[in-house]
Scaffold this motif. Structure first.
Motif, PDB file in Angstrom:
ATOM      1  N   TRP A  53       0.727  -1.448  -0.024  1.00 16.25           N
ATOM      2  CA  TRP A  53      -0.002  -0.038   0.088  1.00 16.25           C
ATOM      3  C   TRP A  53       0.814   1.141  -0.017  1.00 16.25           C
ATOM      4  CZ3 TRP A  53      -5.101   1.380   0.376  1.00 16.25           C
ATOM      5  CH2 TRP A  53      -5.992   0.212   0.324  1.00 16.25           C
ATOM      6  N   TRP A  54       1.972   1.031   0.629  1.00 17.03           N
ATOM      7  CA  TRP A  54       2.657   2.406   0.937  1.00 17.03           C
ATOM      8  C   TRP A  54       4.345   2.526   0.556  1.00 17.03           C
ATOM      9  CZ3 TRP A  54      -0.611   6.116   1.984  1.00 17.03           C
ATOM     10  CH2 TRP A  54      -1.671   5.646   2.430  1.00 17.03           C
ATOM     11  N   ALA A  55       4.859   1.494   0.263  1.00 20.54           N
ATOM     12  CA  ALA A  55       6.370   1.251  -0.082  1.00 20.54           C
ATOM     13  C   ALA A  55       6.523   0.988  -1.605  1.00 20.54           C
ATOM     14  CB  ALA A  55       6.929   0.527   1.027  1.00 20.54           C
ATOM     15  N   GLY A  56       7.143   1.952  -2.177  1.00 21.43           N
ATOM     16  CA  GLY A  56       7.993   1.399  -3.455  1.00 21.43           C
ATOM     17  C   GLY A  56       7.129   1.641  -4.704  1.00 21.43           C
ATOM     18  N   ALA A  57       7.670   1.395  -5.846  1.00 22.19           N
ATOM     19  CA  ALA A  57       7.312   1.567  -7.134  1.00 22.19           C
ATOM     20  C   ALA A  57       5.822   0.814  -7.309  1.00 22.19           C
ATOM     21  CB  ALA A  57       8.191   1.380  -8.144  1.00 22.19           C
ATOM     22  N   GLY A  58       5.752  -0.514  -6.788  1.00 24.12           N
ATOM     23  CA  GLY A  58       4.634  -1.364  -7.093  1.00 24.12           C
ATOM     24  C   GLY A  58       3.450  -1.164  -5.997  1.00 24.12           C
ATOM     25  N   SER A  59       3.559  -0.251  -5.096  1.00 23.10           N
ATOM     26  CA  SER A  59       2.428   0.058  -4.202  1.00 23.10           C
ATOM     27  C   SER A  59       1.393   0.852  -4.515  1.00 23.10           C
ATOM     28  CB  SER A  59       2.908   1.015  -2.786  1.00 23.10           C
ATOM     29  OG  SER A  59       3.471   2.287  -3.353  1.00 23.10           O
ATOM     30  N   LEU A  60       0.255   0.730  -3.954  1.00 20.87           N
ATOM     31  CA  LEU A  60      -0.953   1.467  -4.356  1.00 20.87           C
ATOM     32  C   LEU A  60      -0.687   2.928  -4.258  1.00 20.87           C
ATOM     33  CD1 LEU A  60      -3.692   1.085  -5.454  1.00 20.87           C
ATOM     34  CD2 LEU A  60      -4.565   0.948  -3.096  1.00 20.87           C
ATOM     35  N   ALA A  61      -0.063   3.525  -3.273  1.00 22.98           N
ATOM     36  CA  ALA A  61       0.309   4.867  -3.395  1.00 22.98           C
ATOM     37  C   ALA A  61       0.717   5.254  -4.445  1.00 22.98           C
ATOM     38  CB  ALA A  61       1.005   5.276  -1.949  1.00 22.98           C
ATOM     39  N   ALA A  62       1.614   4.422  -4.928  1.00 21.08           N
ATOM     40  CA  ALA A  62       2.398   4.894  -6.134  1.00 21.08           C
ATOM     41  C   ALA A  62       1.627   4.964  -7.336  1.00 21.08           C
ATOM     42  CB  ALA A  62       3.743   3.995  -6.472  1.00 21.08           C
ATOM     43  N   GLU A  63       0.646   4.263  -7.333  1.00 16.29           N
ATOM     44  CA  GLU A  63      -0.135   4.148  -8.638  1.00 16.29           C
ATOM     45  C   GLU A  63      -1.055   5.391  -8.879  1.00 16.29           C
ATOM     46  OE1 GLU A  63      -1.184   1.329 -10.694  1.00 16.29           O
ATOM     47  OE2 GLU A  63       0.832   0.499  -9.803  1.00 16.29           O
ATOM     48  N   THR A  64      -1.084   6.414  -7.855  1.00 14.30           N
ATOM     49  CA  THR A  64      -1.674   7.660  -8.107  1.00 14.30           C
ATOM     50  C   THR A  64      -0.787   8.498  -8.939  1.00 14.30           C
ATOM     51  OG1 THR A  64      -0.525   8.883  -6.227  1.00 14.30           O
ATOM     52  CG2 THR A  64      -2.377   7.636  -5.707  1.00 14.30           C
ATOM     53  N   MET A  65       0.284   8.161  -9.612  1.00 15.52           N
ATOM     54  CA  MET A  65       1.228   8.543 -10.434  1.00 15.52           C
ATOM     55  C   MET A  65       1.247   8.025 -11.865  1.00 15.52           C
ATOM     56  SD  MET A  65       4.750   9.577  -8.189  1.00 15.52           S
ATOM     57  CE  MET A  65       5.176   7.911  -8.147  1.00 15.52           C
ATOM     58  N   ALA A  66       0.153   6.774 -11.973  1.00 19.15           N
ATOM     59  CA  ALA A  66       0.242   6.123 -13.125  1.00 19.15           C
ATOM     60  C   ALA A  66      -0.329   7.076 -14.517  1.00 19.15           C
ATOM     61  CB  ALA A  66      -1.031   5.149 -13.181  1.00 19.15           C
ATOM     62  N   ASP A  67       0.021   6.633 -15.675  1.00 24.31           N
ATOM     63  CA  ASP A  67      -0.159   7.136 -16.671  1.00 24.31           C
ATOM     64  C   ASP A  67      -1.770   7.226 -17.062  1.00 24.31           C
ATOM     65  OD1 ASP A  67       2.278   7.980 -17.273  1.00 24.31           O
ATOM     66  OD2 ASP A  67       2.634   6.313 -18.558  1.00 24.31           O
ATOM     67  N   ASN A  68      -2.210   8.131 -17.556  1.00 21.83           N
ATOM     68  CA  ASN A  68      -3.617   8.281 -18.013  1.00 21.83           C
ATOM     69  C   ASN A  68      -3.878   6.977 -18.881  1.00 21.83           C
ATOM     70  OD1 ASN A  68      -6.200   8.641 -19.169  1.00 21.83           O
ATOM     71  ND2 ASN A  68      -5.841  11.023 -19.330  1.00 21.83           N
ATOM     72  N   PRO A  69      -4.946   6.351 -18.591  1.00 24.87           N
ATOM     73  CA  PRO A  69      -5.448   5.044 -19.468  1.00 24.87           C
ATOM     74  C   PRO A  69      -6.180   5.325 -20.733  1.00 24.87           C
ATOM     75  CG  PRO A  69      -6.855   5.107 -17.591  1.00 24.87           C
ATOM     76  CD  PRO A  69      -5.881   6.298 -17.325  1.00 24.87           C
ATOM     77  N   GLY A  70      -6.375   6.603 -20.608  1.00 26.55           N
ATOM     78  CA  GLY A  70      -7.012   6.998 -22.125  1.00 26.55           C
ATOM     79  C   GLY A  70      -8.583   7.887 -21.688  1.00 26.55           C
ATOM     80  N   MET A  71      -8.386   8.165 -20.789  1.00 23.71           N
ATOM     81  CA  MET A  71      -9.514   9.039 -20.065  1.00 23.71           C
ATOM     82  C   MET A  71      -9.585  10.258 -20.648  1.00 23.71           C
ATOM     83  SD  MET A  71     -10.319   7.774 -16.407  1.00 23.71           S
ATOM     84  CE  MET A  71     -11.205   6.616 -15.856  1.00 23.71           C
ATOM     85  N   PRO A  72     -10.673  11.163 -20.767  1.00 23.29           N
ATOM     86  CA  PRO A  72     -10.416  12.867 -21.180  1.00 23.29           C
ATOM     87  C   PRO A  72      -9.528  13.284 -19.859  1.00 23.29           C
ATOM     88  CG  PRO A  72     -12.599  11.929 -21.398  1.00 23.29           C
ATOM     89  CD  PRO A  72     -12.014  10.622 -21.047  1.00 23.29           C
ATOM     90  N   GLU A  73      -8.616  13.985 -20.341  1.00 20.35           N
ATOM     91  CA  GLU A  73      -7.626  14.488 -19.346  1.00 20.35           C
ATOM     92  C   GLU A  73      -8.129  15.186 -18.143  1.00 20.35           C
ATOM     93  OE1 GLU A  73      -3.902  14.843 -17.844  1.00 20.35           O
ATOM     94  OE2 GLU A  73      -4.355  13.843 -19.689  1.00 20.35           O
ATOM     95  N   THR A  74      -9.266  16.009 -18.215  1.00 19.75           N
ATOM     96  CA  THR A  74      -9.847  16.576 -17.174  1.00 19.75           C
ATOM     97  C   THR A  74     -10.625  15.638 -16.193  1.00 19.75           C
ATOM     98  OG1 THR A  74     -11.797  17.144 -18.242  1.00 19.75           O
ATOM     99  CG2 THR A  74     -10.377  18.661 -18.340  1.00 19.75           C
ATOM    100  N   VAL A  75     -11.266  14.487 -16.580  1.00 24.42           N
ATOM    101  CA  VAL A  75     -11.586  13.387 -16.108  1.00 24.42           C
ATOM    102  C   VAL A  75     -10.532  12.715 -14.987  1.00 24.42           C
ATOM    103  CG1 VAL A  75     -12.765  11.215 -15.908  1.00 24.42           C
ATOM    104  CG2 VAL A  75     -13.489  13.198 -17.345  1.00 24.42           C
ATOM    105  N   TRP A  76      -9.536  12.251 -15.996  1.00 27.59           N
ATOM    106  CA  TRP A  76      -8.211  11.533 -15.179  1.00 27.59           C
ATOM    107  C   TRP A  76      -7.624  12.293 -14.276  1.00 27.59           C
ATOM    108  CZ3 TRP A  76      -6.490   7.292 -14.044  1.00 27.59           C
ATOM    109  CH2 TRP A  76      -5.167   7.116 -13.847  1.00 27.59           C
ATOM    110  N   ARG A  77      -7.404  13.762 -14.332  1.00 29.78           N
ATOM    111  CA  ARG A  77      -7.003  14.723 -13.182  1.00 29.78           C
ATOM    112  C   ARG A  77      -7.816  14.474 -12.085  1.00 29.78           C
ATOM    113  NH1 ARG A  77      -5.121  18.449 -17.294  1.00 29.78           N
ATOM    114  NH2 ARG A  77      -7.274  19.550 -17.211  1.00 29.78           N
ATOM    115  N   ARG A  78      -9.059  14.739 -12.290  1.00 33.04           N
ATOM    116  CA  ARG A  78     -10.187  14.824 -11.281  1.00 33.04           C
ATOM    117  C   ARG A  78      -9.907  13.268 -10.577  1.00 33.04           C
ATOM    118  NH1 ARG A  78     -14.740  15.409 -13.732  1.00 33.04           N
ATOM    119  NH2 ARG A  78     -15.198  13.146 -13.673  1.00 33.04           N
ATOM    120  N   GLU A  79      -9.908  12.279 -11.159  1.00 35.08           N
ATOM    121  CA  GLU A  79      -9.909  10.753 -10.669  1.00 35.08           C
ATOM    122  C   GLU A  79      -8.458  10.709  -9.746  1.00 35.08           C
ATOM    123  OE1 GLU A  79     -12.711   9.816 -10.417  1.00 35.08           O
ATOM    124  OE2 GLU A  79     -13.231   8.627 -11.928  1.00 35.08           O
ATOM    125  N   VAL A  80      -7.494  11.232 -10.169  1.00 31.32           N
ATOM    126  CA  VAL A  80      -6.286  10.996  -9.619  1.00 31.32           C
ATOM    127  C   VAL A  80      -6.284  12.056  -8.347  1.00 31.32           C
ATOM    128  CG1 VAL A  80      -3.626  11.849  -9.717  1.00 31.32           C
ATOM    129  CG2 VAL A  80      -4.954  10.468 -11.620  1.00 31.32           C
TER     130      VAL A  80
END
Length: 119
Positions: A53-80
């Motif tokens: 959940w909290w440590a390293g590149a594979g953690s869920l916390a690090a997933e908040t920095m994932a690339d946009n999977p193809g959503m409209p940019e404003t939607v993706w920014r709101r979700e992040v």
């Protein structure tokens, strides 16, 4: 800690919904923790304090920095932003209960700074 449990469960439930909405691979895992919470909040808190959940590149916390999977940019920014806010709520609740994972403090600082800077 009833008040903390309520806040933690609320944030965890919203996180499960958000992860399902964006098609995140850990959505089912988080939804399972929501279900388990009624039976064993202590087991869930222990699970939330884990490195994945909290440590390293594979953690869920690090997933908040994932690339946009193809959503409209404003939607993706709101979700992040919501993703980060929910992780802040979960991290703060864990801290209030004496969580031991050293990654939590670093992520809370980063999330708060990024949200304040609109990153």
């Amino acid at each position: 800690m009833p008040g903390t449990d309520d806040a933690l469960l609320r944030a965890l439930t919203h996180l499960a919904d958000l992860l399902a909405r964006i098609g995140h691979p850990r959505a089912a895992e988080v939804a399972d923790l929501v279900t388990l919470f009624a039976e064993s909040p202590e087991r869930v808190r222990h699970r939330l304090d884990a490195n994945d959940w909290w440590a390293g590149a594979g953690s869920l916390a690090a997933e908040t920095m994932a690339d946009n999977p193809g959503m409209p940019e404003t939607v993706w920014r709101r979700e992040v932003r919501e993703f980060r806010e929910l992780m802040i709520e979960i991290g703060e609740a864990l801290h209030a209960e004496g969580a031991a994972n050293p990654g939590i403090s670093s992520w809370l600082l980063a999330f708060n700074n990024w949200n304040a800077s609109e990153v």
